[in-house]
Design an enzyme around this catalytic site. Structure first.
Site, PDB file in Angstrom:
ATOM      1  CG  ASP A 134       6.650  -9.234   3.061  1.00 18.36           C
ATOM      2  OD1 ASP A 134       6.505  -8.887   4.257  1.00 18.36           O
ATOM      3  OD2 ASP A 134       5.857  -9.983   2.471  1.00 18.36           O
ATOM      4  CE1 TYR A 180      10.533 -10.626  20.621  1.00 16.10           C
ATOM      5  CE2 TYR A 180      12.746  -9.732  20.334  1.00 16.10           C
ATOM      6  CZ  TYR A 180      11.790 -10.678  20.034  1.00 16.10           C
ATOM      7  OH  TYR A 180      12.094 -11.686  19.150  1.00 16.10           O
ATOM      8  CE1 TYR A 192      -3.656  -1.454  11.123  1.00 17.40           C
ATOM      9  CE2 TYR A 192      -5.399  -0.489  12.442  1.00 17.40           C
ATOM     10  CZ  TYR A 192      -4.151  -0.393  11.858  1.00 17.40           C
ATOM     11  OH  TYR A 192      -3.417   0.757  12.005  1.00 17.40           O
ATOM     12  CB  THR A 194      -3.132  10.629  11.316  1.00 14.98           C
ATOM     13  OG1 THR A 194      -3.002  10.372  12.710  1.00 14.98           O
ATOM     14  CG2 THR A 194      -2.081  11.654  10.896  1.00 14.98           C
ATOM     15  CB  ALA A 251       3.033   2.407  14.022  1.00 19.30           C
ATOM     16  NE  ARG A 261      -6.930   5.595   5.969  1.00 21.20           N
ATOM     17  CZ  ARG A 261      -5.739   5.607   6.556  1.00 21.20           C
ATOM     18  NH1 ARG A 261      -5.647   5.543   7.866  1.00 21.20           N
ATOM     19  NH2 ARG A 261      -4.642   5.679   5.832  1.00 21.20           N
ATOM     20  CE  LYS A 290      -0.760  -1.545  13.310  1.00 22.16           C
ATOM     21  NZ  LYS A 290       0.651  -1.155  13.055  1.00 22.16           N
ATOM     22  N   GLY A 294      13.228  -8.420  16.421  1.00 25.86           N
ATOM     23  CA  GLY A 294      14.462  -9.218  16.362  1.00 25.86           C
ATOM     24  C   GLY A 294      15.624  -8.398  15.826  1.00 25.86           C
ATOM     25  CB  THR A 313      -0.967   0.034   1.203  1.00 25.06           C
ATOM     26  OG1 THR A 313      -0.205  -0.044   2.416  1.00 25.06           O
ATOM     27  CG2 THR A 313      -1.955  -1.103   1.150  1.00 25.06           C
TER      28      THR A 313
END
Ligand code: UDP
Length: 315
Positions: free
Chosen positions: A56, A159, A145, A175, A114, A186, A149, A102, A35
């Protein structure tokens, strides 16, 4: 600092790249261009402190040399993208976060995730404070999603606790600004494109749902301050000026000087399924620990965004 930004060719990643370059840092923007778009970073091409790597991040990340910070911003980020790319969305939030963590661990770098207001789901407390655990439908279309997240936050904290990695989590609220994708579905690009073309603005439902819109420059400032702070637990960054989607449509018509009408439509698909009814960040924590609050008035930010879209839409 030498900074790696995953999703570096995306809307937010490219603005962050600009900011870190402007502050004198070096930036490696990594993106698989699912995207994201190189058009967002083409002005940085050839800069001696900027590098783009097409990769990726759900696959092992190899980068030569020292890295001081990893900012993990790679992900599809709009509801119609989740519909088109549900599995890549889950993978980049889960496997991609693991790979980015990692890398940060191997390089002894600071890590910033994020995250999103979507971790609060369709919220039962309002406005949303960071200590609210959320109301997410795990099996709904947005779940790919939201749950990715939420997993990413859990992984980041693991971690931090288990490997003593220096971590940050930003929960980003709606945003807007230049470089949003026109076709990402959106409300901001939809309404601006519709208004500029003189087409009806498609308000879903009765227009009473609320959002609070933050201009991208304010968001970047908040993220910059968070990275430089010592705060490990999540921090909301967004603009608390909440409005209904109907009010927002009227504002876009006013600022574009459009003759468009408003069309109330009832999508039956995932555009509306589990769509949070209200959303507003409580930014007391960001105010307190980062001395941050948004500064760009809606009219100013929207005018810049309309100016970005106008030539792209009208040719
Ligand atoms: N929305 C709308 N018309 C559109 C696109 C979105 O009324 O053409 C509504 C949507 O149902 C939601 C709000 O605007 O209530 C914000 O949607 P968006 O997809 O921008 O972001 P979200 O905050 O839902 O992730």
């Amino acid at each position: 600092m030498r900074i790696l930004i995953t999703g570096g060719a995306g809307f937010l990643g490219s603005h962050l790249s600009d900011r870190f370059i402007a502050e004198g840092h070096s930036v490696i923007a990594m993106d698989n261009l699912l995207t994201g778009s190189t058009a967002n970073i083409e002005h940085l091409a050839g800069h001696d402190r900027f590098m783009f790597i097409k990769h990726d991040v759900t696959n092992y990340i190899y980068v030569e040399g020292e890295i001081d910070a990893v900012l993990h911003f790679a992900s599809p980020a709009s509801p119609i993208d989740y519909l088109e790319y549900p599995i890549p969305t889950l993978k980049v939030g889960a496997l991609g976060t693991h790979k980015a963590l990692g890398l940060a661990k191997a390089k002894n770098a600071r890590f910033l995730l994020a995250s999103t207001s979507e971790v609060y789901g369709d919220p039962l407390i309002h406005p949303q404070t960071e200590d609210y655990w959320g109301n997410v439908n795990p099996i709904g279309p947005r779940g790919v999603y939201d749950e990715a997240k939420r997993f990413a936050e859990a992984m980041t904290m693991a971690y931090h606790r288990y490997h003593q990695l220096d971590t940050r989590i930003v929960r980003i609220f709606n945003t807007y600004g230049p470089r949003m994708r026109q076709e990402d579905g959106r409300v901001v690009p939809n309404f601006i494109a519709q208004a500029l073309r003189g087409e009806p603005l498609t308000v879903y439902g009765d227009g009473s749902r609320t959002r609070a819109f933050c201009f991208v420059d304010d968001l970047v400032e908040g993220i910059y301050r968070l990275l430089m702070s010592n705060e490990v637990e999540p921090v909301n960054i967004g603009n608390p000026s909440e409005m209904t989607i109907l009010q927002f449509a009227e504002k876009i018509i006013e600022l574009t000087g459009s003759t468009s009408e408003i069309a109330f439509i009832e999508p039956t698909d995932m555009r509306i399924k589990d769509d949070p009814k209200v959303r507003q960040p409580d930014i007391s924590k960001a105010r307190r620990i980062l001395n941050w609050e948004p500064r760009v008035p809606l009219e100013v930010g929207l005018t810049k965004t309309i100016d970005y879209f106008r030539p792209r839409i009208l040719g």
